[in-house]
Design an enzyme around this catalytic site. Structure first.
Site, PDB file in Angstrom:
ATOM      1  N   HIS A 106       3.291  -0.004 -13.007  1.00  0.00           N
ATOM      2  CA  HIS A 106       4.113  -1.205 -13.169  1.00  0.00           C
ATOM      3  C   HIS A 106       5.582  -0.822 -12.955  1.00  0.00           C
ATOM      4  CE1 HIS A 106       5.088  -5.213 -14.501  1.00  0.00           C
ATOM      5  NE2 HIS A 106       6.071  -4.692 -15.210  1.00  0.00           N
ATOM      6  N   LEU A 149      -7.664  -7.899 -14.918  1.00  0.00           N
ATOM      7  CA  LEU A 149      -9.086  -7.540 -14.946  1.00  0.00           C
ATOM      8  C   LEU A 149      -9.784  -8.221 -16.122  1.00  0.00           C
ATOM      9  CD1 LEU A 149      -9.143  -3.720 -14.100  1.00  0.00           C
ATOM     10  CD2 LEU A 149      -8.870  -5.691 -12.586  1.00  0.00           C
ATOM     11  N   GLU A 156       7.785   5.741  -8.678  1.00  0.00           N
ATOM     12  CA  GLU A 156       6.369   5.331  -8.776  1.00  0.00           C
ATOM     13  C   GLU A 156       5.489   6.338  -8.053  1.00  0.00           C
ATOM     14  OE1 GLU A 156       5.266   1.277  -7.882  1.00  0.00           O
ATOM     15  OE2 GLU A 156       7.274   0.543  -8.301  1.00  0.00           O
ATOM     16  N   MET A 173      -2.833  -7.397  -7.690  1.00  0.00           N
ATOM     17  CA  MET A 173      -2.183  -8.458  -8.446  1.00  0.00           C
ATOM     18  C   MET A 173      -3.204  -9.394  -9.100  1.00  0.00           C
ATOM     19  SD  MET A 173       0.679  -7.197  -8.002  1.00  0.00           S
ATOM     20  CE  MET A 173       2.161  -8.146  -8.302  1.00  0.00           C
ATOM     21  N   ASP A 207      -6.085  -2.151 -20.269  1.00  0.00           N
ATOM     22  CA  ASP A 207      -6.981  -2.774 -21.252  1.00  0.00           C
ATOM     23  C   ASP A 207      -7.090  -4.266 -20.932  1.00  0.00           C
ATOM     24  OD1 ASP A 207      -4.732  -3.989 -22.258  1.00  0.00           O
ATOM     25  OD2 ASP A 207      -4.653  -2.790 -24.100  1.00  0.00           O
ATOM     26  N   GLU A 208      -7.550  -5.047 -21.882  1.00  0.00           N
ATOM     27  CA  GLU A 208      -7.837  -6.454 -21.597  1.00  0.00           C
ATOM     28  C   GLU A 208      -6.564  -7.301 -21.434  1.00  0.00           C
ATOM     29  OE1 GLU A 208      -9.396  -4.577 -23.740  1.00  0.00           O
ATOM     30  OE2 GLU A 208     -11.543  -4.799 -23.328  1.00  0.00           O
ATOM     31  N   GLY A 237       0.775  -1.241   0.000  1.00  0.00           N
ATOM     32  CA  GLY A 237       0.000   0.000   0.000  1.00  0.00           C
ATOM     33  C   GLY A 237       0.804   1.287   0.000  1.00  0.00           C
ATOM     34  N   SER A 238       2.070   1.240  -0.430  1.00  0.00           N
ATOM     35  CA  SER A 238       2.832   2.498  -0.437  1.00  0.00           C
ATOM     36  C   SER A 238       2.339   3.438  -1.533  1.00  0.00           C
ATOM     37  CB  SER A 238       4.338   2.243  -0.572  1.00  0.00           C
ATOM     38  OG  SER A 238       4.682   1.877  -1.887  1.00  0.00           O
ATOM     39  N   ASN A 239       1.889   2.902  -2.656  1.00  0.00           N
ATOM     40  CA  ASN A 239       1.330   3.783  -3.691  1.00  0.00           C
ATOM     41  C   ASN A 239       0.014   4.390  -3.232  1.00  0.00           C
ATOM     42  OD1 ASN A 239       2.904   4.030  -6.345  1.00  0.00           O
ATOM     43  ND2 ASN A 239       3.146   1.864  -5.832  1.00  0.00           N
TER      44      ASN A 239
END
Ligand code: GAR
Length: 201
Positions: free
Chosen positions: A109, A93, A174, A90, A141-142, A12-14
Site C-alpha cells: 500500500h 478479498l 515499494e 484493486m 486480513d478481512e 505491473g511495476s511491482n
C-alpha cells in the site's frame, strides 16, 4: 522451491520488481507460478508474458465477491501456490479467500498505514499536508489495508510535491520493500503476536 502468485489490476511495476528479484536471486529458491489480473487490459499482463510468466485474466466485473474469489483460489491451489502477492490488485478479498491463504497473502500500500488507507493514498497524503509518507507491506486480513505490518519505508513529502511526484518517490521504495517482505515471509523467520510481526532470525 516456493511458488508465488502475483495478483494485479494495472501497471505491473511491482510485479516487474518481484520478477527481477526472483530472477537475480535476491528472492532465492522461489518462482512466480502464476500472474492473475482481474482486468483484461491491465498493462501488467504484458510485463509478465515477455518474461515467460504465465498470466491469466479472470474478469471480475459484475461478479459477486466470493464467487469470484472461489475461482481465483481454485486456480492458485491448482498451481500449488505458497504465497500470494497483491500488487496493485484493486479488490477487497472475501473471508473465504483470506481463510484459504491465512498469513500467506501480502499486500503493498502506498502510504504509512494506518494512515491513508483506501484509494489514492498518495493524493490523500499530499492533501492532508503530512511531511512524511511512504509505503507498507502487510498481511491481508478481512479488512481493507488492515492486517499485521511486515515492512514499511518512509519518504519525505516536499512542499512542491504533486500526487505524481510523491507517488514516484514512494514507488521506488515499494519495489525495494516488497522483496524484503517476501524474503522474510518465505524464510519463516518471524512470528505474529497480535498485530505485531516480530523477526526471529
Ligand atoms: C502501487 O503504488 C501500489 O502500492 C498501489 O497501486 C500501485 C500499483 O502499481 N496499491 C494500492 O493502492 C492498493 N490499495 P503497479 O501496478 O505498478 O505495481
Amino acid at each position: 522451491m516456493k511458488r508465488i502468485a502475483v495478483l494485479l489490476s494495472g501497471r505491473g511495476s511491482n510485479l516487474e520488481a518481484i520478477a527481477e528479484s526472483v530472477q537475480s536471486g535476491r528472492i532465492p529458491d522461489a518462482e512466480i507460478a502464476i500472474v492473475v489480473s482481474n482486468r483484461e487490459n491491465a498493462p501488467g499482463l504484458e510485463k509478465a508474458r515477455p518474461r515467460g510468466l504465465e498470466a491469466v485474466v479472470i474478469p471480475s466485473k459484475g461478479r459477486q465477491r466470493e464467487e469470484y474469489d472461489r475461482e481465483v483460489v481454485a486456480l492458485l491451489e491448482a498451481k500449488k501456490v505458497d504465497l500470494v502477492c497483491l500488487a496493485g490488485f484493486m479488490r477487497l478479498l472475501s473471508p473465504y479467500f483470506v481463510e484459504r491463504f491465512r498469513n500467506r497473502i501480502l499486500n503493498i500500500h502506498p502510504a504509512l498505514l494506518p494512515a491513508f488507507a483506501g484509494l489514492e493514498a498518495q493524493r490523500q497524503a499530499v492533501e492532508w499536508g503530512v511531511k512524511y509518507s511512504g509505503c507498507t507491506v502487510h498481511f491481508v486480513d478481512e479488512n481493507l489495508d488492515a492486517g499485521p505490518i511486515i515492512v514499511q519505508a518512509v519518504v519525505p513529502v516536499h512542499d512542491d510535491d504533486t500526487e505524481e511526484t510523491l507517488a514516484a518517490r514512494i514507488l521506488r521504495e515499494e519495489h525495494r520493500i516488497y522483496t524484503e517482505a517476501i524474503n522474510l515471509v518465505l524464510s519463516g523467520k518471524f512470528r505474529i503476536e497480535g498485530r505485531r510481526v516480530i523477526r526471529t532470525g
